[in-house]
Design an enzyme around this catalytic site. Structure first.
Site, short mmCIF file in Angstrom:
data_model
loop_
_atom_site.label_atom_id
_atom_site.label_comp_id
_atom_site.label_asym_id
_atom_site.label_seq_id
_atom_site.Cartn_x
_atom_site.Cartn_y
_atom_site.Cartn_z
N ASN A 5 -13.22 -3.09 1.88
CA ASN A 5 -14.25 -2.06 2.01
C ASN A 5 -15.16 -2.11 0.79
O ASN A 5 -14.71 -2.41 -0.32
CB ASN A 5 -13.59 -0.68 2.10
N GLY A 57 -15.74 3.51 3.40
CA GLY A 57 -14.50 4.22 3.13
C GLY A 57 -13.78 3.74 1.88
O GLY A 57 -12.63 4.11 1.64
N GLN A 58 -14.45 2.90 1.07
CA GLN A 58 -13.79 2.44 -0.16
C GLN A 58 -13.43 3.65 -1.02
O GLN A 58 -14.27 4.52 -1.27
CB GLN A 58 -14.72 1.49 -0.95
N SER A 59 -12.16 3.70 -1.43
CA SER A 59 -11.71 4.83 -2.24
C SER A 59 -11.24 4.41 -3.62
O SER A 59 -11.22 5.22 -4.54
CB SER A 59 -10.60 5.60 -1.52
N HIS A 85 -7.10 -5.68 2.01
CA HIS A 85 -5.98 -5.12 2.76
C HIS A 85 -5.48 -6.22 3.70
O HIS A 85 -6.29 -6.81 4.43
CB HIS A 85 -6.43 -3.96 3.65
N ASP A 114 0.85 -1.19 0.00
CA ASP A 114 0.00 0.00 0.00
C ASP A 114 0.89 1.25 0.00
O ASP A 114 1.91 1.30 0.70
CB ASP A 114 -0.91 0.01 1.23
N ILE A 115 0.50 2.25 -0.78
CA ILE A 115 1.31 3.46 -0.92
C ILE A 115 1.30 4.30 0.37
O ILE A 115 2.21 5.10 0.60
CB ILE A 115 0.82 4.29 -2.13
N HIS A 155 -10.17 -5.09 -3.57
CA HIS A 155 -8.86 -5.36 -2.96
C HIS A 155 -9.06 -5.78 -1.52
O HIS A 155 -9.95 -5.29 -0.83
CB HIS A 155 -7.94 -4.14 -3.04
P1 5GP Z 1 -9.80 1.58 0.10
O1 5GP Z 1 -9.92 2.90 0.80
O2 5GP Z 1 -10.43 1.64 -1.27
O3 5GP Z 1 -10.25 0.41 0.91
O4 5GP Z 1 -8.25 1.33 -0.08
C1 5GP Z 1 -7.50 1.87 -1.12
C2 5GP Z 1 -6.05 1.76 -0.72
O5 5GP Z 1 -5.27 1.93 -1.87
C3 5GP Z 1 -5.58 2.80 0.30
O6 5GP Z 1 -5.05 2.15 1.44
C4 5GP Z 1 -4.54 3.61 -0.46
O7 5GP Z 1 -3.46 4.01 0.34
C5 5GP Z 1 -4.11 2.64 -1.55
N1 5GP Z 1 -3.69 3.28 -2.79
C6 5GP Z 1 -4.35 4.26 -3.47
N2 5GP Z 1 -3.70 4.58 -4.60
C7 5GP Z 1 -2.60 3.77 -4.63
C8 5GP Z 1 -1.52 3.64 -5.56
O8 5GP Z 1 -1.45 4.31 -6.60
N3 5GP Z 1 -0.57 2.71 -5.27
C9 5GP Z 1 -0.63 1.94 -4.14
N4 5GP Z 1 0.37 1.06 -3.95
N5 5GP Z 1 -1.63 2.04 -3.25
C10 5GP Z 1 -2.60 2.95 -3.49
#
Ligand code: 5GP
Ligand code: ZN
Length: 114
Positions: A87, A93-95, A102, A30-31, A100
């Site tokens: 999520n 909080g899905q972004s 985690h 994760d970034i 995916h």
């Molecule tokens: P969500 O909020 O959708 O459950 O999780 C998305 C995750 O993707 C977040 O933890 C965020 O830090 C990670 N993320 C978003 N953009 C990137 C990216 O370009 N590269 C990587 N490695 N992780 C990303």
């Protein structure tokens, strides 16, 4: 899928720190890590949310979970404990709208989650 960052990462059109790859799944760091171990495990096939999964896709889900547990063991967090989170939709909080899981570990987790 066009304009999906996780499709691009899984196709290696965008850089990532690759953890694991096979014909079906892709795992990468994760970034913005929220724990010492924070790895995302994604299917190579695009699904926006887990609500899109059909009955025939659930073997893929079990492969994603199995991959996460193997990585947990490889990273040395299996015995101490870890969390697998997915999520779905805005209130969770899905972004990123590509399924995916985690994998989070390496520190004490709390409940309830924020
Ligand atoms: P969500 O909020 O959708 O459950 O999780 C998305 C995750 O993707 C977040 O933890 C965020 O830090 C990670 N993320 C978003 N953009 C990137 C990216 O370009 N590269 C990587 N490695 N992780 C990303
Ligand atoms: Zn995608």
């Amino acid at each position: 899928m066009d304009n999906c960052i996780f499709c691009k990462i899984a196709e290696k059109k965008m850089p990532s720190k690759v953890v694991y790859e096979d014909e079906l799944v892709f795992a990468f760091e994760d970034i913005e890590p929220q724990a010492p171990v924070h790895i995302l495990i994604v299917p190579k096939k695009h699904f926006s949310t887990i609500l899109e999964l059909k009955d025939e896709d659930y073997s893929l889900v079990s492969h994603l979970v199995k991959t996460a547990t193997k990585i947990a063991a490889d990273r040395g967090v299996a015995e101490k404990g870890f969390r697998i989170v997915t999520n779905c939709n805005p209130e969770s909080g899905q972004s990123v709208y590509h399924i995916h899981f985690h994998l989070l570990g390496g520190r004490q987790m709390h409940w309830p989650p924020g």
